[in-house]
Motif scaffolding. Structure first.
Motif, PDB file in Angstrom:
ATOM      1  N   GLY A  91       2.271   8.850  19.011  1.00 56.18           N
ATOM      2  CA  GLY A  91       3.051   9.322  17.869  1.00 56.18           C
ATOM      3  C   GLY A  91       3.957   8.293  17.234  1.00 56.18           C
ATOM      4  O   GLY A  91       4.764   8.635  16.358  1.00 56.18           O
ATOM      5  N   ILE A  92       3.834   7.039  17.632  1.00 58.82           N
ATOM      6  CA  ILE A  92       4.687   5.984  17.072  1.00 58.82           C
ATOM      7  C   ILE A  92       4.418   5.818  15.572  1.00 58.82           C
ATOM      8  O   ILE A  92       5.345   5.738  14.770  1.00 58.82           O
ATOM      9  CB  ILE A  92       4.471   4.635  17.790  1.00 58.82           C
ATOM     10  CG1 ILE A  92       4.645   4.765  19.303  1.00 58.82           C
ATOM     11  CG2 ILE A  92       5.356   3.550  17.193  1.00 58.82           C
ATOM     12  CD1 ILE A  92       5.995   5.194  19.757  1.00 58.82           C
ATOM     13  N   GLY A  93       3.152   5.760  15.180  1.00 60.04           N
ATOM     14  CA  GLY A  93       2.799   5.585  13.772  1.00 60.04           C
ATOM     15  C   GLY A  93       3.308   6.736  12.915  1.00 60.04           C
ATOM     16  O   GLY A  93       3.866   6.520  11.839  1.00 60.04           O
TER      17      GLY A  93
ATOM     18  N   THR B 293      -2.340   0.887   0.635  1.00 58.87           N
ATOM     19  CA  THR B 293      -3.796   0.793   0.641  1.00 58.87           C
ATOM     20  C   THR B 293      -4.260   0.645   2.076  1.00 58.87           C
ATOM     21  O   THR B 293      -3.563   0.062   2.914  1.00 58.87           O
ATOM     22  CB  THR B 293      -4.311  -0.401  -0.199  1.00 58.87           C
ATOM     23  OG1 THR B 293      -3.787  -1.614   0.341  1.00 58.87           O
ATOM     24  CG2 THR B 293      -3.907  -0.276  -1.658  1.00 58.87           C
ATOM     25  N   VAL B 294      -5.434   1.214   2.347  1.00 56.67           N
ATOM     26  CA  VAL B 294      -6.031   1.095   3.675  1.00 56.67           C
ATOM     27  C   VAL B 294      -7.495   0.702   3.544  1.00 56.67           C
ATOM     28  O   VAL B 294      -8.121   0.948   2.508  1.00 56.67           O
ATOM     29  CB  VAL B 294      -5.902   2.396   4.506  1.00 56.67           C
ATOM     30  CG1 VAL B 294      -4.452   2.750   4.730  1.00 56.67           C
ATOM     31  CG2 VAL B 294      -6.631   3.546   3.873  1.00 56.67           C
ATOM     32  N   ARG B 295      -8.008   0.122   4.590  1.00 58.87           N
ATOM     33  CA  ARG B 295      -9.399  -0.299   4.650  1.00 58.87           C
ATOM     34  C   ARG B 295     -10.256   0.865   5.136  1.00 58.87           C
ATOM     35  O   ARG B 295      -9.959   1.493   6.152  1.00 58.87           O
ATOM     36  CB  ARG B 295      -9.521  -1.472   5.620  1.00 58.87           C
ATOM     37  CG  ARG B 295     -10.914  -1.954   5.831  1.00 58.87           C
ATOM     38  CD  ARG B 295     -11.054  -3.025   6.890  1.00 58.87           C
ATOM     39  NE  ARG B 295      -9.839  -3.711   7.246  1.00 58.87           N
ATOM     40  CZ  ARG B 295      -9.637  -4.283   8.428  1.00 58.87           C
ATOM     41  NH1 ARG B 295     -10.559  -4.247   9.363  1.00 58.87           N
ATOM     42  NH2 ARG B 295      -8.513  -4.900   8.690  1.00 58.87           N
ATOM     43  N   ALA B 296     -11.320   1.172   4.413  1.00 58.73           N
ATOM     44  CA  ALA B 296     -12.257   2.212   4.839  1.00 58.73           C
ATOM     45  C   ALA B 296     -12.983   1.766   6.110  1.00 58.73           C
ATOM     46  O   ALA B 296     -13.046   0.582   6.421  1.00 58.73           O
ATOM     47  CB  ALA B 296     -13.263   2.504   3.732  1.00 58.73           C
ATOM     48  N   GLY B 297     -13.504   2.720   6.816  1.00 58.31           N
ATOM     49  CA  GLY B 297     -14.304   2.428   7.998  1.00 58.31           C
ATOM     50  C   GLY B 297     -13.538   2.496   9.300  1.00 58.31           C
ATOM     51  O   GLY B 297     -14.125   2.329  10.370  1.00 58.31           O
TER      52      GLY B 297
ATOM     53  N   HIS C  81      -7.396   9.366   7.364  1.00 60.88           N
ATOM     54  CA  HIS C  81      -7.132  10.641   8.037  1.00 60.88           C
ATOM     55  C   HIS C  81      -5.722  10.653   8.638  1.00 60.88           C
ATOM     56  O   HIS C  81      -5.018  11.652   8.557  1.00 60.88           O
ATOM     57  CB  HIS C  81      -8.177  10.914   9.119  1.00 60.88           C
ATOM     58  CG  HIS C  81      -9.581  10.860   8.598  1.00 60.88           C
ATOM     59  ND1 HIS C  81     -10.052  11.749   7.647  1.00 60.88           N
ATOM     60  CD2 HIS C  81     -10.598  10.021   8.871  1.00 60.88           C
ATOM     61  CE1 HIS C  81     -11.316  11.444   7.359  1.00 60.88           C
ATOM     62  NE2 HIS C  81     -11.670  10.399   8.094  1.00 60.88           N
ATOM     63  N   PHE C  82      -5.330   9.531   9.225  1.00 59.37           N
ATOM     64  CA  PHE C  82      -3.976   9.409   9.768  1.00 59.37           C
ATOM     65  C   PHE C  82      -2.940   9.608   8.661  1.00 59.37           C
ATOM     66  O   PHE C  82      -1.989  10.376   8.809  1.00 59.37           O
ATOM     67  CB  PHE C  82      -3.784   8.043  10.441  1.00 59.37           C
ATOM     68  CG  PHE C  82      -2.345   7.704  10.693  1.00 59.37           C
ATOM     69  CD1 PHE C  82      -1.660   8.268  11.750  1.00 59.37           C
ATOM     70  CD2 PHE C  82      -1.668   6.831   9.845  1.00 59.37           C
ATOM     71  CE1 PHE C  82      -0.317   7.973  11.967  1.00 59.37           C
ATOM     72  CE2 PHE C  82      -0.328   6.532  10.055  1.00 59.37           C
ATOM     73  CZ  PHE C  82       0.342   7.100  11.122  1.00 59.37           C
ATOM     74  N   TYR C  83      -3.131   8.934   7.530  1.00 56.10           N
ATOM     75  CA  TYR C  83      -2.160   9.027   6.451  1.00 56.10           C
ATOM     76  C   TYR C  83      -2.152  10.421   5.813  1.00 56.10           C
ATOM     77  O   TYR C  83      -1.094  10.926   5.450  1.00 56.10           O
ATOM     78  CB  TYR C  83      -2.373   7.919   5.418  1.00 56.10           C
ATOM     79  CG  TYR C  83      -1.978   6.580   5.973  1.00 56.10           C
ATOM     80  CD1 TYR C  83      -0.637   6.279   6.205  1.00 56.10           C
ATOM     81  CD2 TYR C  83      -2.921   5.622   6.321  1.00 56.10           C
ATOM     82  CE1 TYR C  83      -0.255   5.068   6.745  1.00 56.10           C
ATOM     83  CE2 TYR C  83      -2.547   4.407   6.861  1.00 56.10           C
ATOM     84  CZ  TYR C  83      -1.212   4.138   7.076  1.00 56.10           C
ATOM     85  OH  TYR C  83      -0.846   2.939   7.621  1.00 56.10           O
TER      86      TYR C  83
END
Length: 185
Positions: free
Chosen positions: A117-119, A142-146, A151-153
């Motif tokens: 749960g840190i993130g 921005t996040v990298r796909a793959g 899902h986290f965000y």
């Protein structure tokens, strides 16, 4: 304590270069190297390709520190029992038309502490700092796909607002979408 029985992280905010001690700079570089070597995190343009050592990232951490300022750039560090558990960078957009927006970069947690749960705790804290302390109204990242990061965000309240197909080339034949995400504060 969190619901999982793990101690809740403690947060420290750094707003000036002089506040970021050398020991923490080395810990940030070590965390960053570990995250990159495990397949996550962005590699600075002036770094070699993985595997990286903390020394490879020291100059990048110093550049981040140089741009810290209370109104435009803050580094948030999460610790567990005094040890760095994760960190991120929050900066205000520089252009006057976007000054109500902030950008979140370098969201990283120690690989060995993932799933605790840190993130998510960092995401909650940056939300508070951005809105209550910096007066921001919207965040973007921005996040990298793959990697499933979107899902986290989403779980943390962020919304996908677009994609740049094939914008990131990790290796020949391994192009990934860059996913644009937004959070209204």
């Amino acid at each position: 304590m969190t619901a999982s029985g793990v101690a809740a992280p403690t947060f420290t905010q750094f707003t000036r270069p002089s506040e970021l001690p050398g020991v923490l700079r080395r810990e940030l570089a070590a965390c960053w190297a570990t995250v990159v070597n495990s397949g996550g995190a962005v590699i600075p343009a002036d770094c070699p390709l993985p595997p990286l050592t903390p020394a490879d990232l020291e100059a990048a951490v110093d550049r981040i520190a140089e741009h810290l300022a209370p109104e435009r750039g803050r580094l948030l560090a999460a610790t567990l029992d005094g040890d760095l558990a994760g960190w991120l960078l929050l900066r205000r957009e520089a252009h006057p038309l976007e000054a109500h927006c902030g950008v979140v970069n370098h969201v990283q947690t120690q690989v060995r502490l993932r799933g605790l749960g840190i993130g998510l705790a960092l995401m909650r804290r940056v939300h508070h700092v951005a809105r209550e302390e910096m007066g921001l109204e919207r965040l973007k990242l921005t996040v990298r796909a793959g990697l499933g990061l979107e899902h986290f965000y989403r779980k943390a309240g962020w919304t996908e607002v677009g994609r740049w197909p094939g914008a990131l080339r990790l290796a020949p034949g391994d192009d990934r979408d860059e996913i644009l995400m937004s959070l209204a504060l």
